[in-house]
Design a protein around this motif. Sequence first.
Motif, PDB file in Angstrom:
ATOM      1  N   GLU A   1       0.959  -1.183   0.048  1.00  0.00           N
ATOM      2  CA  GLU A   1       0.068   0.012  -0.115  1.00  0.00           C
ATOM      3  C   GLU A   1       0.935   1.210  -0.078  1.00  0.00           C
ATOM      4  N   SER A   2       2.057   0.887   0.476  1.00  0.00           N
ATOM      5  CA  SER A   2       3.159   2.418   0.584  1.00  0.00           C
ATOM      6  C   SER A   2       3.592   2.725  -0.719  1.00  0.00           C
ATOM      7  N   THR A   3       3.256   1.806  -1.709  1.00  0.00           N
ATOM      8  CA  THR A   3       4.126   2.310  -3.255  1.00  0.00           C
ATOM      9  C   THR A   3       3.087   3.205  -3.774  1.00  0.00           C
ATOM     10  N   LYS A   4       1.985   3.236  -3.227  1.00  0.00           N
ATOM     11  CA  LYS A   4       1.031   3.991  -4.308  1.00  0.00           C
ATOM     12  C   LYS A   4       1.291   5.658  -4.231  1.00  0.00           C
ATOM     13  N   ILE A   5       1.857   6.017  -3.210  1.00  0.00           N
ATOM     14  CA  ILE A   5       2.268   7.524  -3.499  1.00  0.00           C
ATOM     15  C   ILE A   5       3.370   7.718  -4.479  1.00  0.00           C
ATOM     16  N   ALA A   6       4.221   6.504  -4.699  1.00  0.00           N
ATOM     17  CA  ALA A   6       5.234   6.988  -5.598  1.00  0.00           C
ATOM     18  C   ALA A   6       4.962   6.561  -7.051  1.00  0.00           C
ATOM     19  N   MET A   7       3.761   5.749  -6.880  1.00  0.00           N
ATOM     20  CA  MET A   7       3.290   5.283  -8.567  1.00  0.00           C
ATOM     21  C   MET A   7       3.036   6.454  -9.373  1.00  0.00           C
ATOM     22  N   TRP A   8       2.449   7.675  -8.665  1.00  0.00           N
ATOM     23  CA  TRP A   8       2.006   8.954  -9.357  1.00  0.00           C
ATOM     24  C   TRP A   8       3.344   9.511  -9.985  1.00  0.00           C
ATOM     25  N   GLY A   9       4.365   9.372  -9.521  1.00  0.00           N
ATOM     26  CA  GLY A   9       5.299  10.198  -9.687  1.00  0.00           C
ATOM     27  C   GLY A   9       6.758   9.602 -10.749  1.00  0.00           C
ATOM     28  N   LEU A  10       6.445   8.045 -10.833  1.00  0.00           N
ATOM     29  CA  LEU A  10       7.755   7.689 -11.621  1.00  0.00           C
ATOM     30  C   LEU A  10       7.371   7.584 -13.133  1.00  0.00           C
ATOM     31  N   PRO A  11       6.451   7.148 -13.732  1.00  0.00           N
ATOM     32  CA  PRO A  11       6.261   7.427 -15.156  1.00  0.00           C
ATOM     33  C   PRO A  11       6.567   8.821 -15.559  1.00  0.00           C
ATOM     34  N   PRO A  12       5.918   9.814 -14.845  1.00  0.00           N
ATOM     35  CA  PRO A  12       6.189  11.061 -15.365  1.00  0.00           C
ATOM     36  C   PRO A  12       7.569  11.641 -15.388  1.00  0.00           C
ATOM     37  N   ALA A  13       8.335  11.167 -14.441  1.00  0.00           N
ATOM     38  CA  ALA A  13       9.709  11.472 -14.034  1.00  0.00           C
ATOM     39  C   ALA A  13      10.566  10.525 -15.004  1.00  0.00           C
ATOM     40  N   VAL A  14      10.475   9.401 -15.552  1.00  0.00           N
ATOM     41  CA  VAL A  14      10.917   8.825 -16.553  1.00  0.00           C
ATOM     42  C   VAL A  14      10.590   9.436 -17.987  1.00  0.00           C
ATOM     43  N   ILE A  15       9.599   9.756 -18.294  1.00  0.00           N
ATOM     44  CA  ILE A  15       9.246  10.703 -19.656  1.00  0.00           C
ATOM     45  C   ILE A  15      10.027  11.847 -19.561  1.00  0.00           C
ATOM     46  N   GLY A  16       9.979  12.449 -18.402  1.00  0.00           N
ATOM     47  CA  GLY A  16      11.014  13.929 -18.360  1.00  0.00           C
ATOM     48  C   GLY A  16      12.400  13.738 -18.617  1.00  0.00           C
ATOM     49  N   TYR A  17      12.704  12.611 -17.728  1.00  0.00           N
ATOM     50  CA  TYR A  17      14.249  12.262 -18.419  1.00  0.00           C
ATOM     51  C   TYR A  17      14.470  11.996 -19.853  1.00  0.00           C
ATOM     52  N   ALA A  18      13.467  11.352 -20.344  1.00  0.00           N
ATOM     53  CA  ALA A  18      13.732  11.019 -21.877  1.00  0.00           C
ATOM     54  C   ALA A  18      13.747  12.165 -22.722  1.00  0.00           C
ATOM     55  N   TRP A  19      12.910  13.214 -22.621  1.00  0.00           N
ATOM     56  CA  TRP A  19      12.906  14.362 -23.445  1.00  0.00           C
ATOM     57  C   TRP A  19      14.086  15.451 -23.156  1.00  0.00           C
ATOM     58  N   VAL A  20      14.313  15.405 -21.883  1.00  0.00           N
ATOM     59  CA  VAL A  20      15.407  16.227 -21.426  1.00  0.00           C
ATOM     60  C   VAL A  20      16.732  15.938 -22.123  1.00  0.00           C
ATOM     61  N   CYS A  21      16.861  14.491 -22.094  1.00  0.00           N
ATOM     62  CA  CYS A  21      17.955  14.010 -22.752  1.00  0.00           C
ATOM     63  C   CYS A  21      17.852  14.199 -24.276  1.00  0.00           C
ATOM     64  N   GLN A  22      16.719  14.197 -24.868  1.00  0.00           N
ATOM     65  CA  GLN A  22      16.551  13.903 -26.426  1.00  0.00           C
ATOM     66  C   GLN A  22      16.803  15.429 -26.772  1.00  0.00           C
ATOM     67  N   GLU A  23      16.445  16.296 -25.929  1.00  0.00           N
ATOM     68  CA  GLU A  23      16.553  17.704 -26.527  1.00  0.00           C
ATOM     69  C   GLU A  23      17.938  18.415 -26.007  1.00  0.00           C
ATOM     70  N   HIS A  24      18.790  17.593 -25.506  1.00  0.00           N
ATOM     71  CA  HIS A  24      20.156  18.208 -25.025  1.00  0.00           C
ATOM     72  C   HIS A  24      19.939  19.690 -24.309  1.00  0.00           C
ATOM     73  N   VAL A  25      19.201  19.599 -23.240  1.00  0.00           N
ATOM     74  CA  VAL A  25      18.726  20.696 -22.731  1.00  0.00           C
ATOM     75  C   VAL A  25      19.955  21.022 -21.568  1.00  0.00           C
ATOM     76  N   ASP A  26      19.549  22.056 -20.748  1.00  0.00           N
ATOM     77  CA  ASP A  26      20.723  22.213 -19.668  1.00  0.00           C
ATOM     78  C   ASP A  26      20.910  20.991 -18.696  1.00  0.00           C
ATOM     79  N   ILE A  27      22.068  20.760 -18.392  1.00  0.00           N
ATOM     80  CA  ILE A  27      22.675  19.747 -17.546  1.00  0.00           C
ATOM     81  C   ILE A  27      21.689  19.667 -16.207  1.00  0.00           C
ATOM     82  N   ALA A  28      21.438  20.784 -15.509  1.00  0.00           N
ATOM     83  CA  ALA A  28      20.599  20.934 -14.473  1.00  0.00           C
ATOM     84  C   ALA A  28      19.301  20.249 -14.470  1.00  0.00           C
ATOM     85  N   ALA A  29      18.756  20.199 -15.587  1.00  0.00           N
ATOM     86  CA  ALA A  29      17.515  19.723 -15.729  1.00  0.00           C
ATOM     87  C   ALA A  29      17.638  18.337 -15.978  1.00  0.00           C
TER      88      ALA A  29
END
Length: 531
Positions: free
Chosen positions: A397-425
Amino acid sequence: MHIEDTPAVAIVSTGTKTDTSGSLLQTPPVAAKELDKSKPDIEHALVEDDPRLWSETRKTVILFIISGASMIAGLSNSIQNAANAQIEQQLHASSGQISLSLSSFILVQGNFPILWSAVSEIKGRKLVYLTSVLLFALGSAFVAVSKSIGLMIGMRVLQAIGSSAVIAIGAATLADIYDPHQRGTKMGVYYCAPLLGPSLAPIIGGVLTQVLSWRAAFWFLVIWGGIIFSAFLFLFKDTFRRARSLTYQNILRRRRQQLCFSEAKIFNGEKRVNEESLKDPETQPYITTEGDEDITLSFADVNPLPPYVNIWRRKNNLMILTSSGLLYGLSYSITYTCARTLALYYDYDALKTGLVLLSFGIGSMLGSILGGLWSDRTLARLKAESGGVSFPEMRLESTKIAMWGLPPAVIGYAWVCQEHVDIAAMCAMLFLTGFFSIWIYSSTLAYIVDSNTGRSSSAVAANSSIRGTSAFIAVEVAVPLQDAIGDGGLYTIWAGLMLLVELLMLLVLYKGKQWREASIEKERKMSAGAL
């Protein structure tokens, strides 16, 4: 001899019991069914020098020793990456041979724990720790002096064998000394070290390679292995107790049946036990245990495959282990491809790459600690709400709170790398991906231990196997996919796989108890029929 890792038939001494000092006291015979009702489960079987009653200081020392040992796996796995170019040049190796030295390490490290796990259930944890760390140190030393790539690959396999034991029995050791309501937090602390290892390894490897040579990185591992070996030798007290090992009890039962089946007698009447009565666990008598100390189990009794197969037969295990493997595959893919992206598009050297990857390690470490704490808190709350009754699935039951954040974080990483934006992102997305993925993973690891009572080391070995296989596949397909569809396409696929992980975990949360109890009952009947 085959070991069927099924619920053991209780075999107790009839007419005697022991006091706290271990002295035998006479007691009246107890009916089998009466004793069954009062008898604790195997997880809480009475044992001499109970590790769960040790002082918090001793438990903490053990926790930090196995955490330090588990860092070996992460360090040795990734420390080579910063030195690959120098190794290729000095050993006249091809890029394919360098790749083989990495992938073979991952595959062996993931699957060899099956054997370590089986041995630890017979000979105890300490012997396995000492033997494996010694092999790791020797393998590291041979790699450091290698004159050919063939010798290096072979010794990397030896390194992998040595570094894999703590992966299998580290969590089992924590299960030996901590009760279920404490395990989430302790698993979180324990898992910080192997998570931090892959982030620190490129920095350590990069500095040592640039200042000295690639060989210095492996001499560093020799020194670390020596420190851990000394800690296990002088500070670690074995936590394994035979009475709490389902594997050991099943082997002992079969050995005892071979030795004295025809001589087993019911206490009140000296009536010889017939084969038919032993087939029914409800009518099976309690066999006297005098002389058990003369039954010595050896490595010949250990067949790790039946316990391993039985772990996978349970539907709840199949789903949670699949989820665990995919989570680890994501982590390994990110650390592998991120270094390549930074080198190709940001012109980063090994040291700068290591510093960027440190953000993933820090996020993972915080997710492990906080996820473990939240897991224990959730379990305690749900247990209180259900009148003091708890079961392993509550932890998920404790994993539900993190389930909301994982897929968006992975997609965010995908397109930050794809667009070669600032390293801080990129650093921010790495941190969030590590945080949410390991928050979920820390609960899955605790669940794997809790839901496989009496066979925790076999369950963790199965987890290690699927992790190693998943990481191997992730590494093999990462570069071709990265070249074909870019980081954006690759990690969008991974985001979809994370949704699948969450679906599987929700199924275990809501259906796992029913599946697990049905599997236990099926195993009980199979065990009874085999007698």
